[in-house]
Design a protein around this motif. Structure first.
Motif, short mmCIF file in Angstrom:
data_model
loop_
_atom_site.label_atom_id
_atom_site.label_comp_id
_atom_site.label_asym_id
_atom_site.label_seq_id
_atom_site.Cartn_x
_atom_site.Cartn_y
_atom_site.Cartn_z
N SER A 10 0.84 -1.19 0.00
CA SER A 10 0.00 0.00 0.00
C SER A 10 0.87 1.24 0.00
CB SER A 10 -0.90 0.01 1.24
OG SER A 10 -1.63 1.21 1.31
N SER A 11 0.35 2.31 -0.54
CA SER A 11 1.07 3.59 -0.50
C SER A 11 1.01 4.25 0.87
CB SER A 11 0.48 4.55 -1.55
OG SER A 11 0.71 4.04 -2.83
N ARG A 12 0.19 3.68 1.76
CA ARG A 12 0.12 4.15 3.15
C ARG A 12 0.48 2.98 4.06
NH1 ARG A 12 -5.43 6.38 4.83
NH2 ARG A 12 -6.09 4.46 3.82
N SER A 13 1.57 3.11 4.76
CA SER A 13 2.01 2.03 5.65
C SER A 13 1.04 1.78 6.80
CB SER A 13 3.39 2.34 6.22
OG SER A 13 4.35 2.31 5.18
N VAL A 21 -4.02 -6.35 7.36
CA VAL A 21 -2.82 -7.18 7.50
C VAL A 21 -2.57 -7.51 8.97
CG1 VAL A 21 -0.28 -7.14 7.29
CG2 VAL A 21 -1.72 -6.51 5.34
N SER A 22 -2.71 -6.54 9.85
CA SER A 22 -2.51 -6.79 11.28
C SER A 22 -3.50 -7.82 11.80
CB SER A 22 -2.64 -5.49 12.07
OG SER A 22 -1.60 -4.61 11.74
N PHE A 23 -4.75 -7.71 11.37
CA PHE A 23 -5.77 -8.66 11.80
C PHE A 23 -5.45 -10.07 11.29
CE2 PHE A 23 -9.81 -10.91 11.18
CZ PHE A 23 -10.28 -10.90 12.48
N VAL A 24 -5.12 -10.17 10.02
CA VAL A 24 -4.76 -11.48 9.44
C VAL A 24 -3.56 -12.06 10.17
CG1 VAL A 24 -3.84 -12.60 7.37
CG2 VAL A 24 -5.75 -11.00 7.17
N ASN A 25 -2.61 -11.20 10.46
CA ASN A 25 -1.38 -11.68 11.09
C ASN A 25 -1.59 -12.14 12.53
OD1 ASN A 25 1.27 -12.34 10.44
ND2 ASN A 25 2.00 -10.68 11.75
N GLU A 26 -2.63 -11.66 13.19
CA GLU A 26 -2.98 -12.18 14.52
C GLU A 26 -3.31 -13.67 14.43
OE1 GLU A 26 -6.12 -9.85 16.24
OE2 GLU A 26 -4.95 -8.00 16.11
N GLU A 27 -3.87 -14.08 13.28
CA GLU A 27 -4.23 -15.48 13.06
C GLU A 27 -3.03 -16.30 12.59
OE1 GLU A 27 -7.50 -16.72 13.39
OE2 GLU A 27 -7.96 -14.77 14.25
N LEU A 28 -2.12 -15.68 11.84
CA LEU A 28 -1.05 -16.43 11.19
C LEU A 28 0.31 -16.34 11.87
CD1 LEU A 28 -1.81 -15.53 7.46
CD2 LEU A 28 -2.19 -17.72 8.60
N GLY A 29 0.64 -15.16 12.38
CA GLY A 29 1.96 -14.97 12.96
C GLY A 29 3.08 -14.95 11.94
N PHE A 30 2.77 -14.57 10.69
CA PHE A 30 3.78 -14.48 9.64
C PHE A 30 4.60 -13.20 9.78
CE2 PHE A 30 1.45 -17.06 6.07
CZ PHE A 30 1.50 -18.19 6.86
N ASP A 31 5.74 -13.16 9.13
CA ASP A 31 6.48 -11.91 9.02
C ASP A 31 5.73 -10.99 8.07
OD1 ASP A 31 8.45 -12.91 10.69
OD2 ASP A 31 9.79 -13.48 9.05
N ILE A 32 5.95 -9.69 8.22
CA ILE A 32 5.33 -8.70 7.34
C ILE A 32 6.43 -7.86 6.71
CG2 ILE A 32 3.82 -6.67 7.21
CD1 ILE A 32 2.34 -7.80 9.69
N ILE A 33 6.34 -7.69 5.40
CA ILE A 33 7.25 -6.81 4.67
C ILE A 33 6.40 -5.70 4.08
CG2 ILE A 33 8.80 -6.58 2.70
CD1 ILE A 33 9.56 -9.56 3.19
N ASP A 34 6.74 -4.46 4.37
CA ASP A 34 6.02 -3.29 3.87
C ASP A 34 6.77 -2.73 2.66
OD1 ASP A 34 4.74 -0.87 3.42
OD2 ASP A 34 4.93 -0.16 5.48
#
Length: 175
Positions: A10-13, A21-34
């Motif tokens: 996204s053009s807005r971090s 992404v934060s909500f999805v990552n609560e379920e997955l615990g994956f790394d995030i690359i912006d």
């Protein structure tokens, strides 16, 4: 090898896509690359952008993750420009350093879109599906999301949870 990574494009971090992404990552615990925090030049046939962030980022992703989830806002009925440039640059690894490009084979790809509309237009997923097929990746699917009053509506919440469960079930059966 780590399970997966979410590539936020996204053009807005800290915008709506980031909230999803934060909500999805609560379920997955994956790394995030912006990708908004990276400098990635456009693809060119002379490979003049070899010193930007893309090469090291791509090598990191293909060397460390089995599942790649692309998270993109919908801009003008399609993926963000940042994500399009990222996908275009994969061509670098189909022409030079092909051993890294080949590491995409057998990996899994998913897509999360975030828009202002509850509906997604036909054809949105085609570039992802066809790119996965071309690269020898397993396309695990797509979930479309949106916010209402700066919050994730219950309907979207449930769709994300179903999407996450489906992706993890498919990916663990195949790895």
């Amino acid at each position: 090898m780590k399970k997966g990574v979410i590539v936020q494009a996204s053009s807005r971090s800290n915008g709506n896509t980031s909230l999803i992404v934060s909500f999805v990552n609560e379920e997955l615990g994956f790394d995030i690359i912006d990708l908004n925090k990276k400098t990635i030049g456009h693809f060119d046939y002379e490979f003049n952008n070899q010193n930007d962030d893309f090469n090291s980022l791509f090598k990191h992703i293909v060397s460390n993750y089995e599942i790649i989830i692309f998270a993109t806002p919908i801009y003008w009925y399609t993926m963000s420009g940042i994500l399009k440039v990222f996908l275009d640059r994969i061509s670098d690894f189909l022409k030079i350093e092909k051993e890294f490009g080949r590491l995409l084979r057998g990996k899994k790809m998913s897509v999360i879109s975030c828009g202002s509309d509850h509906e997604i237009f036909d054809g949105f997923t085609m570039p992802f599906v066809q790119s996965a097929n071309y690269l020898g990746m397993d396309y695990l699917g797509h979930v479309h999301t949106w916010l209402e009053n700066d919050e994730i509506p219950n309907k979207v919440n449930l769709e994300i949870k179903k999407f996450v469960a489906k992706q993890l079930n498919k990916s663990t059966k195949n790895t």
